[in-house]
Motif scaffolding. Structure first.
Motif, PDB file in Angstrom:
ATOM      1  N   PHE A  55     -26.888  53.589  28.298  1.00  0.00           N
ATOM      2  CA  PHE A  55     -25.627  53.871  29.595  1.00  0.00           C
ATOM      3  C   PHE A  55     -26.059  53.215  30.863  1.00  0.00           C
ATOM      4  O   PHE A  55     -25.183  52.460  31.495  1.00  0.00           O
ATOM      5  CB  PHE A  55     -25.098  55.080  29.451  1.00  0.00           C
ATOM      6  CG  PHE A  55     -24.303  55.736  30.268  1.00  0.00           C
ATOM      7  CD1 PHE A  55     -22.969  55.450  29.743  1.00  0.00           C
ATOM      8  CD2 PHE A  55     -24.260  55.775  31.504  1.00  0.00           C
ATOM      9  CE1 PHE A  55     -21.718  55.665  30.639  1.00  0.00           C
ATOM     10  CE2 PHE A  55     -23.360  56.297  32.503  1.00  0.00           C
ATOM     11  CZ  PHE A  55     -21.862  55.854  31.998  1.00  0.00           C
ATOM     12  N   ASN A 103     -26.290  49.407  30.985  1.00  0.00           N
ATOM     13  CA  ASN A 103     -24.865  48.894  30.936  1.00  0.00           C
ATOM     14  C   ASN A 103     -24.094  49.074  32.173  1.00  0.00           C
ATOM     15  O   ASN A 103     -23.062  48.335  32.606  1.00  0.00           O
ATOM     16  CB  ASN A 103     -24.259  49.222  29.652  1.00  0.00           C
ATOM     17  CG  ASN A 103     -23.109  48.167  29.341  1.00  0.00           C
ATOM     18  OD1 ASN A 103     -22.953  47.051  29.683  1.00  0.00           O
ATOM     19  ND2 ASN A 103     -22.288  48.803  28.447  1.00  0.00           N
ATOM     20  N   TYR A 104     -24.048  50.319  32.750  1.00  0.00           N
ATOM     21  CA  TYR A 104     -23.067  50.772  33.587  1.00  0.00           C
ATOM     22  C   TYR A 104     -23.553  50.705  34.938  1.00  0.00           C
ATOM     23  O   TYR A 104     -22.807  50.652  35.961  1.00  0.00           O
ATOM     24  CB  TYR A 104     -22.490  51.957  33.338  1.00  0.00           C
ATOM     25  CG  TYR A 104     -21.532  51.865  32.133  1.00  0.00           C
ATOM     26  CD1 TYR A 104     -20.252  51.013  32.173  1.00  0.00           C
ATOM     27  CD2 TYR A 104     -21.822  52.200  30.704  1.00  0.00           C
ATOM     28  CE1 TYR A 104     -19.643  50.911  30.888  1.00  0.00           C
ATOM     29  CE2 TYR A 104     -21.155  52.338  29.581  1.00  0.00           C
ATOM     30  CZ  TYR A 104     -20.109  51.196  29.713  1.00  0.00           C
ATOM     31  OH  TYR A 104     -19.313  51.160  28.836  1.00  0.00           O
ATOM     32  N   GLN A 105     -24.841  51.002  35.143  1.00  0.00           N
ATOM     33  CA  GLN A 105     -25.375  51.119  36.645  1.00  0.00           C
ATOM     34  C   GLN A 105     -25.766  49.580  37.278  1.00  0.00           C
ATOM     35  O   GLN A 105     -26.567  49.075  36.550  1.00  0.00           O
ATOM     36  CB  GLN A 105     -26.409  52.124  36.846  1.00  0.00           C
ATOM     37  CG  GLN A 105     -25.698  53.568  36.927  1.00  0.00           C
ATOM     38  CD  GLN A 105     -26.445  54.609  37.000  1.00  0.00           C
ATOM     39  OE1 GLN A 105     -27.593  54.397  37.549  1.00  0.00           O
ATOM     40  NE2 GLN A 105     -26.139  55.802  36.895  1.00  0.00           N
TER      41      GLN A 105
END
Lengths: 183, 126
Positions: free
Chosen positions: A133, A136-138
């Motif tokens: 997570f 991918n997102y930060q």
């Protein structure tokens, strides 16, 4: 003065230490430390998986030190060096114990405590999902760290992380993290 | 299109991006303190390549070690490749890992589950 960093270093080293370094953590030093760890780990383990794990954890730990350690408290920098950190790898029972230590300002203690407690509360599968997570997102921070270092270390560690904050002064603590790799 | 060629160092991988052949290779160790700086030209090259990509692009990734700051940059590389595939060009990704290196195999699987291109996992024996 209650806390003595040299005494702690000596205590952590104890017997059966196969790598120990205490001093400034700067880029050139990191290269030398990693080279040395790679060389010495061949002498202490024939298992390439174990050696890779140790190396990986040390790469990440040194990056964490490089990016996040706080300058040592005033009065200590002349003897210890401004960017002081310590690394010890030793055998202990059925494990290699990898200890990493550095000074942190008091305001980081809560953040680090909560972060490690959270990581320790997760199963391997949950850690994997958390890692993916964040990956991918930060966004990467300006320091290049992605908040992934500790999670990656925990995924490679064979036991839960151990940590301790030794109070040095009102403003400073000495942060110690212990990571375990099965022999 | 120019070939991007970077020799490996103890901290950074060997890079061979060949636009005329459509072959993209990253091999070695990726553990620099500043990974953004290292990967910037790779990502820029892929952006340019996307405009004139070959019908088939072969990607070979063979990493011995990479740090978490590189891991985000490597994902950026894969995202550029995903965009090429979305534009209906073929992209094959070969993820090489050393014999028994389960952590590296798992790292490949982590990437595979994030981007929408199947990886071919290849164990390098010996």
């Amino acid at each position: 003065m209650g806390f003595d960093v040299n005494q702690l270093y000596a205590e952590i080293c104890g017997d059966d230490v196969f790598f120990a370094y205490a001093g400034n953590i700067v880029s050139e030093q990191i290269n030398l430390i990693l080279e040395e760890i790679e060389k010495k780990s061949v002498e202490v383990s024939t298992n390439i998986k174990v050696r890779k794990k140790i190396y990986n954890i040390m790469v990440e730990s040194l990056q964490n030190l490089f990016h996040h350690l706080d300058d040592v408290p005033e009065g200590l920098s002349e003897t210890l060096g401004k960017r002081y950190g310590m690394i010890v790898i030793k055998r202990e029972g059925g494990d290699f114990r990898l200890t990493v230590g550095n000074f942190v300002s008091a305001d980081k203690v809560k953040f680090l405590t909560e972060k490690i407690a959270k990581i320790n509360s997760l199963s391997n599968d949950e850690l994997k999902e958390m890692y993916k997570f964040i990956l991918n997102y930060q966004k990467l921070s300006s320091k290049g760290g992605g908040g992934l270092g500790l999670i990656d270390i925990a995924r490679k560690s064979d036991k839960k992380l151990e940590y301790r904050f030794y109070p040095y002064s009102d403003r400073y603590y000495f942060y110690r993290l212990d990571i375990f790799v099965s022999i | 299109m120019d070939t991007l060629s970077i020799e490996g160092t103890p901290k950074t991988p060997t890079v061979r991006f060949n636009g005329s052949k459509g072959i993209i290779e990253i091999k070695g160790r990726s553990i620099p303190e500043n990974s953004i700086e290292f990967y910037k030209p790779l990502v820029e090259w892929l952006e340019a390549y996307a405009k004139e990509s070959k019908p088939q692009t072969q990607v070979n990734i063979q990493l011995e070690y990479f740090n978490t700051s590189s891991s985000k940059c490597i994902l950026d590389v894969f995202k550029k490749l995903e965009a090429i595939q979305k534009a209906n060009q073929g992209v094959t990704i070969n993820w090489f890992y050393d014999e028994d290196d389960e952590d590296m195999l798992e790292a490949g699987q982590d990437y595979e589950s994030i981007i929408r291109i199947p990886f071919k996992m290849i164990e390098v024996v010996g």
